[in-house]
Design a protein around this motif. Sequence first.
Motif, PDB file in Angstrom:
ATOM      1  N   ALA A  31      24.859  10.799  11.006  1.00  0.00           N
ATOM      2  CA  ALA A  31      26.199  10.547  10.014  1.00  0.00           C
ATOM      3  C   ALA A  31      26.483   9.688  10.190  1.00  0.00           C
ATOM      4  N   ILE A  32      26.713   8.680  11.512  1.00  0.00           N
ATOM      5  CA  ILE A  32      27.142   7.386  12.238  1.00  0.00           C
ATOM      6  C   ILE A  32      25.769   6.964  11.227  1.00  0.00           C
ATOM      7  N   GLU A  33      25.376   6.050  11.486  1.00  0.00           N
ATOM      8  CA  GLU A  33      24.015   5.717  10.828  1.00  0.00           C
ATOM      9  C   GLU A  33      24.332   5.379   8.502  1.00  0.00           C
ATOM     10  N   GLN A  34      25.343   6.745   8.139  1.00  0.00           N
ATOM     11  CA  GLN A  34      25.246   6.528   6.610  1.00  0.00           C
ATOM     12  C   GLN A  34      26.515   5.741   6.796  1.00  0.00           C
ATOM     13  N   ASP A  35      27.561   6.313   7.993  1.00  0.00           N
ATOM     14  CA  ASP A  35      28.752   4.812   7.844  1.00  0.00           C
ATOM     15  C   ASP A  35      28.515   3.952   8.651  1.00  0.00           C
ATOM     16  N   MET A  91       0.746  -0.932   0.235  1.00  0.00           N
ATOM     17  CA  MET A  91       0.137   0.286   0.339  1.00  0.00           C
ATOM     18  C   MET A  91       0.787   1.050  -0.299  1.00  0.00           C
ATOM     19  N   SER A  92       0.575   2.194  -0.618  1.00  0.00           N
ATOM     20  CA  SER A  92       1.275   3.333  -0.940  1.00  0.00           C
ATOM     21  C   SER A  92       1.124   4.640   0.267  1.00  0.00           C
ATOM     22  N   LEU A  93       2.144   4.319   0.839  1.00  0.00           N
ATOM     23  CA  LEU A  93       2.510   5.119   2.447  1.00  0.00           C
ATOM     24  C   LEU A  93       3.259   5.669   2.836  1.00  0.00           C
ATOM     25  N   SER A  94       3.281   7.022   2.629  1.00  0.00           N
ATOM     26  CA  SER A  94       5.010   7.482   2.865  1.00  0.00           C
ATOM     27  C   SER A  94       5.265   8.226   3.793  1.00  0.00           C
ATOM     28  N   ILE A  95       6.347   8.311   4.139  1.00  0.00           N
ATOM     29  CA  ILE A  95       7.124   9.192   5.396  1.00  0.00           C
ATOM     30  C   ILE A  95       7.476  10.635   4.859  1.00  0.00           C
ATOM     31  N   GLY A  96       7.203  11.810   4.492  1.00  0.00           N
ATOM     32  CA  GLY A  96       8.203  12.989   3.784  1.00  0.00           C
ATOM     33  C   GLY A  96       9.082  13.758   4.887  1.00  0.00           C
ATOM     34  N   ILE A  97      10.683  13.452   4.530  1.00  0.00           N
ATOM     35  CA  ILE A  97      11.627  13.734   5.509  1.00  0.00           C
ATOM     36  C   ILE A  97      11.730  14.624   5.367  1.00  0.00           C
ATOM     37  N   VAL A  98      11.454  15.642   5.965  1.00  0.00           N
ATOM     38  CA  VAL A  98      11.712  17.512   5.647  1.00  0.00           C
ATOM     39  C   VAL A  98      13.245  18.361   6.979  1.00  0.00           C
ATOM     40  N   GLY A  99      13.350  19.549   6.894  1.00  0.00           N
ATOM     41  CA  GLY A  99      14.092  20.119   7.204  1.00  0.00           C
ATOM     42  C   GLY A  99      15.059  21.210   6.505  1.00  0.00           C
ATOM     43  N   LEU A 100      15.307  21.971   7.489  1.00  0.00           N
ATOM     44  CA  LEU A 100      16.434  23.440   7.453  1.00  0.00           C
ATOM     45  C   LEU A 100      17.326  23.065   6.752  1.00  0.00           C
ATOM     46  N   PRO A 101      18.754  23.857   6.171  1.00  0.00           N
ATOM     47  CA  PRO A 101      18.746  22.486   4.964  1.00  0.00           C
ATOM     48  C   PRO A 101      21.075  22.899   6.413  1.00  0.00           C
ATOM     49  N   ASN A 102      21.430  22.203   5.584  1.00  0.00           N
ATOM     50  CA  ASN A 102      22.380  21.675   6.610  1.00  0.00           C
ATOM     51  C   ASN A 102      21.974  21.048   8.293  1.00  0.00           C
ATOM     52  N   VAL A 103      21.184  20.951   8.478  1.00  0.00           N
ATOM     53  CA  VAL A 103      20.150  19.511   9.821  1.00  0.00           C
ATOM     54  C   VAL A 103      20.800  18.474   9.578  1.00  0.00           C
ATOM     55  N   THR A 116      22.097  13.311   4.429  1.00  0.00           N
ATOM     56  CA  THR A 116      22.888  12.142   5.716  1.00  0.00           C
ATOM     57  C   THR A 116      21.394  10.929   5.563  1.00  0.00           C
ATOM     58  N   LEU A 117      20.706  11.315   5.928  1.00  0.00           N
ATOM     59  CA  LEU A 117      20.030  10.403   6.908  1.00  0.00           C
ATOM     60  C   LEU A 117      19.578   9.561   5.806  1.00  0.00           C
ATOM     61  N   PHE A 118      19.056  10.269   4.830  1.00  0.00           N
ATOM     62  CA  PHE A 118      18.119   9.706   3.587  1.00  0.00           C
ATOM     63  C   PHE A 118      18.745   8.452   2.980  1.00  0.00           C
ATOM     64  N   ASN A 119      20.439   8.912   2.767  1.00  0.00           N
ATOM     65  CA  ASN A 119      21.516   7.711   2.911  1.00  0.00           C
ATOM     66  C   ASN A 119      21.643   6.764   3.218  1.00  0.00           C
ATOM     67  N   ALA A 120      21.454   7.255   3.731  1.00  0.00           N
ATOM     68  CA  ALA A 120      21.528   5.853   5.477  1.00  0.00           C
ATOM     69  C   ALA A 120      20.004   5.112   5.351  1.00  0.00           C
ATOM     70  N   LEU A 121      19.133   5.489   5.585  1.00  0.00           N
ATOM     71  CA  LEU A 121      17.872   4.799   5.191  1.00  0.00           C
ATOM     72  C   LEU A 121      17.648   3.998   3.352  1.00  0.00           C
TER      73      LEU A 121
END
Length: 369
Positions: A247-251, A1-13, A17-22
Amino acid sequence: MSLSIGIVGLPNVGKSTLFNALTRKSVLVANYPFATIDPSVGVVAVPDHRLWKLSEFSKSAKTMPAAVEFVDIAGLVKGAAQGEGLGNKFLSNIRETSAIAEVVRIFEDEDIIHVANKIDPLHDIEVINMELIFADLETVTKRLQNLGKEIKQAKKEALIEEKLLGKLKPALEAGRLASSVVTDEFETPPCRNLHLLTSKKILYVLNKKSGGKNLDEIKNGATDERFTKLMDFIQENKAGYVIIDAAIEQDLKDMTESEKTEMRLGLGGLDNGIDNLIKKSYEILNLITYFTTGEDETRGWTIQRGWTAPMAGTAIHNDFKDKFIKAEVIEWNKLLTAGSYAVAREKGLVRTEGKEYKVKDGDVIEFKI
């Protein structure tokens, strides 16, 4: 089923990086009919130990986890509701998601510039939420104007919606989220049809940094005042949150599970931040998982909590709703304890359920159509 979470935030937060880890948790989109092939969309496996135990039990050739979509949305700037930056695109992208994950920094680092030249997570949340509120206020105001003719004609649906809009407008003008407005059973459908940004569930993702100055760290017997205010806000709004080191999660994303555990121990971070985020996101969407299992495949299916068996079947195929006859159901742990389906049936643990049965989290189901 198409249910999604939008990742939002100000620049440089740390949003990207979080999306890449996900996306390290991404699954093959071809196996999920709702999935979009888009670089900014990650179809992410929901961590669930029950799935793997069932797969081992059935000696399945293939194991398919339940999944949830995460969408990396362009960074927001103040004035987005008036079209600043990528404002219109930003807002339309959020409108298409089912819930919002707001990423805010809770670490200080002189080498990573903050758009506001200060680290104040509550201020960041206020900036983001106010842009969403401004956009919703515009939606509500326009709807009120367009509804004028129908209100004059005293149409029942229009009068109900007018009452709803009369609640929403002052709340938004006061800087409150649409989700804070209590609606009755008649107002809920038109409220849903407005697709308001601030009626969506919000999960606050507090991004810290190993080795940095983190606001959640206790010093001199207390945490930083900025973190205390942030937690007060979250508790007052009964909102969900997770603390994560993006950052750790991406590493860690390309390491084995044992390597990840060793690395986390060395960095003093025992929690699996990404798994916690995925699970929490699944929860705020009010989703549950049921399973099908056999030699060919064990699979977790994502459905809305409260769905009846015929509706739950549509996760597998739309035809299951109309062709549904009955479902054979057993709790996952009872099946494992029994040791086999044959023994489970002998003990009366496998139940036959009809169209009115509400599927529970952890059910193992065999549909009869």
